[in-house]
Design an enzyme around this catalytic site. Sequence first.
Site, mmCIF file in Angstrom:
data_model
loop_
_atom_site.group_PDB
_atom_site.id
_atom_site.type_symbol
_atom_site.label_atom_id
_atom_site.label_comp_id
_atom_site.label_asym_id
_atom_site.label_seq_id
_atom_site.Cartn_x
_atom_site.Cartn_y
_atom_site.Cartn_z
ATOM 1 N N ALA A 154 -3.969 3.719 1.203
ATOM 2 C CA ALA A 154 -4.777 4.188 2.301
ATOM 3 C C ALA A 154 -6.066 4.686 1.748
ATOM 4 O O ALA A 154 -5.964 5.985 1.253
ATOM 5 C CB ALA A 154 -3.920 4.769 3.260
ATOM 6 N N SER A 185 0.755 -1.323 0.014
ATOM 7 C CA SER A 185 0.130 -0.020 0.115
ATOM 8 C C SER A 185 0.745 1.276 0.236
ATOM 9 O O SER A 185 1.834 1.195 0.806
ATOM 10 C CB SER A 185 -0.904 0.056 1.302
ATOM 11 O OG SER A 185 -1.771 1.085 1.269
ATOM 12 N N THR A 220 8.788 0.111 -2.306
ATOM 13 C CA THR A 220 9.597 1.241 -3.040
ATOM 14 C C THR A 220 10.179 0.484 -4.329
ATOM 15 O O THR A 220 10.352 1.307 -5.278
ATOM 16 C CB THR A 220 10.811 1.521 -2.076
ATOM 17 O OG1 THR A 220 10.232 2.176 -0.876
ATOM 18 C CG2 THR A 220 11.809 2.759 -2.896
ATOM 19 N N CYS A 240 1.294 4.913 10.380
ATOM 20 C CA CYS A 240 1.875 5.734 9.453
ATOM 21 C C CYS A 240 2.702 7.215 10.478
ATOM 22 O O CYS A 240 1.997 7.666 11.118
ATOM 23 C CB CYS A 240 0.747 6.477 8.533
ATOM 24 S SG CYS A 240 1.208 7.733 7.384
#
Length: 311
Positions: free
Chosen positions: A44, A19, A264, A128
């Site tokens: 998200a 995500s 990434t 987060c």
Amino acid sequence: MLEVKLPGLDLKNPIIPASGCFGFGKEFSRFYDLSCLGAIMIKATTKEPRFGNPTPRVAETGAGMLNAIGLQNPGLDSVLHHELPWLEQFDTPIIANVAGSQVDDYVEVAEHISKAPNVHALELNISCPNVKTGGIAFGTNPEMAADLTKAVKEVSDVPVYVKLSPNVANITEIALAIEEAGADGLTMINTLIGMRLDLKTGKPILANKTGGLSGPAVKPVAIRMVYEVSQMVNIPIIGMGGVQTAEDALEFLLAGASAVAVGTANFVNPFACPEIIEQLPSVLLQYGYQSIEECIGRSWNHEKQPAHHRA
């Protein structure tokens, strides 16, 4: 050989885009058929649209990147009526990432998004580091994490996975509290908090000052945490943190993960996920494994012998 069964998820392979690194899949669908993926963790989703943090929000590092996006997303209604219906064309289960500022926000998003026909599981984003309210606050306190997990479990129509923060003193304590609260699985790890400074101005490069560090730099931390937590819980783990190759994926499986998310690397190479899927069978065979199941937790469960070690 690559099939994996997890709560709510029958995966054709264990490779999942993470995500926040895959949007809602539209950009990547120009490069390959998303049906090849084990599952898709979508960006998200919050109750209302979020525009995210001010720019600059991304900075390169020597072995990864810093981001402070701030959960930018189009909001629950748009995800329900536009993003998820578009994804129905693919034969791939969706894991919906749910975020919020307070418990009621998570509950409302979870209740509605879990009813979407192609959403097979939720991922609670309690970790987060780039938002001022909610987010990491839930992920660093065992009681808060447990209360949030219980509240979402009560309303969700699908299994609930919880995303763990590495920015804690004892990640196993958090994991056990979440398991006790009824979580069906864990995803780990989220990003480490980091910073870069502009040498010309002497000030932080990111407008948010700090950001989440991801990429190869965090892999050893992620491996260690998966290794520790997987020995203490009885629910499955989707491991993530610096995965770039099939060998990286195998390392997470050996540490105790049952599936692996790629983050990434998607920014560097849009074909990262399908390439790992293609290469994984030969890598498994190279190290003597005939299935994903044989690999899971092999680093600490020494009764799991590779096929070529068996009598």
